[in-house]
Scaffold this motif. Structure first.
Motif, short mmCIF file in Angstrom:
data_model
loop_
_atom_site.label_atom_id
_atom_site.label_comp_id
_atom_site.label_asym_id
_atom_site.label_seq_id
_atom_site.Cartn_x
_atom_site.Cartn_y
_atom_site.Cartn_z
N GLY A 30 0.82 -1.21 0.00
CA GLY A 30 0.00 0.00 0.00
C GLY A 30 0.85 1.25 0.00
N THR A 31 1.90 1.24 0.79
CA THR A 31 2.80 2.38 0.86
C THR A 31 3.53 2.59 -0.46
N ALA A 34 1.22 4.00 -3.12
CA ALA A 34 1.01 5.44 -2.93
C ALA A 34 2.19 6.26 -3.45
N GLN A 35 3.37 5.67 -3.43
CA GLN A 35 4.57 6.36 -3.90
C GLN A 35 4.86 6.11 -5.38
N PRO A 63 -7.50 1.68 -1.19
CA PRO A 63 -7.38 2.61 -0.05
C PRO A 63 -6.60 3.89 -0.35
N VAL A 64 -5.73 3.85 -1.35
CA VAL A 64 -4.92 5.04 -1.62
C VAL A 64 -5.34 5.78 -2.89
N SER A 65 -6.23 5.20 -3.66
CA SER A 65 -6.54 5.78 -4.97
C SER A 65 -7.16 7.17 -4.93
N ASP A 66 -7.84 7.50 -3.85
CA ASP A 66 -8.46 8.83 -3.76
C ASP A 66 -7.55 9.90 -3.15
N VAL A 67 -6.40 9.48 -2.63
CA VAL A 67 -5.58 10.45 -1.90
C VAL A 67 -4.17 10.64 -2.46
N VAL A 68 -3.82 9.88 -3.49
CA VAL A 68 -2.48 10.04 -4.05
C VAL A 68 -2.57 10.52 -5.49
N LEU A 73 -0.17 6.39 -9.13
CA LEU A 73 -1.01 5.20 -9.33
C LEU A 73 -0.73 4.54 -10.68
#
Length: 86
Positions: A30-31, A34-35, A63-68, A73
């Motif tokens: 996940g991390t 996001a990077q 979980p990260v698609s809306d915030v990165v 992505l």
């Protein structure tokens, strides 16, 4: 450097009590998603070795698609696609 990474850095992080290896690899993935980091390929393969699946690898994007950043992505998806090639 490879010896240090395998035994010192990896062992200290993944050898701790509390989470299963699958849970740890999921968190790392996940991390890295996001990077948009290239290490996704290595950790994706590790995820599979500890009981993960292709579906889990795909699910970890949510979980990260809306915030990165969309670029991160896109890169992450490219690295995952490459990791899945035989």
């Amino acid at each position: 450097m490879a010896k240090w990474a395998a035994y010192d850095a990896f062992g200290r992080i993944f050898g701790r009590a509390g989470l299963s290896l699958l849970e740890r690899e999921s968190a790392v993935m996940g991390t890295l998603i996001a990077q948009g980091a290239p290490q996704i390929a290595v950790h994706y393969k590790a995820l599979l070795r500890v009981g993960g699946s292709d579906a889990l690898g795909d699910t970890l994007f949510a979980p990260v698609s809306d915030v990165v950043d969309a670029k991160a992505l896109t890169q992450a998806r490219q690295y995952l696609t490459e990791a899945r090639k035989p």
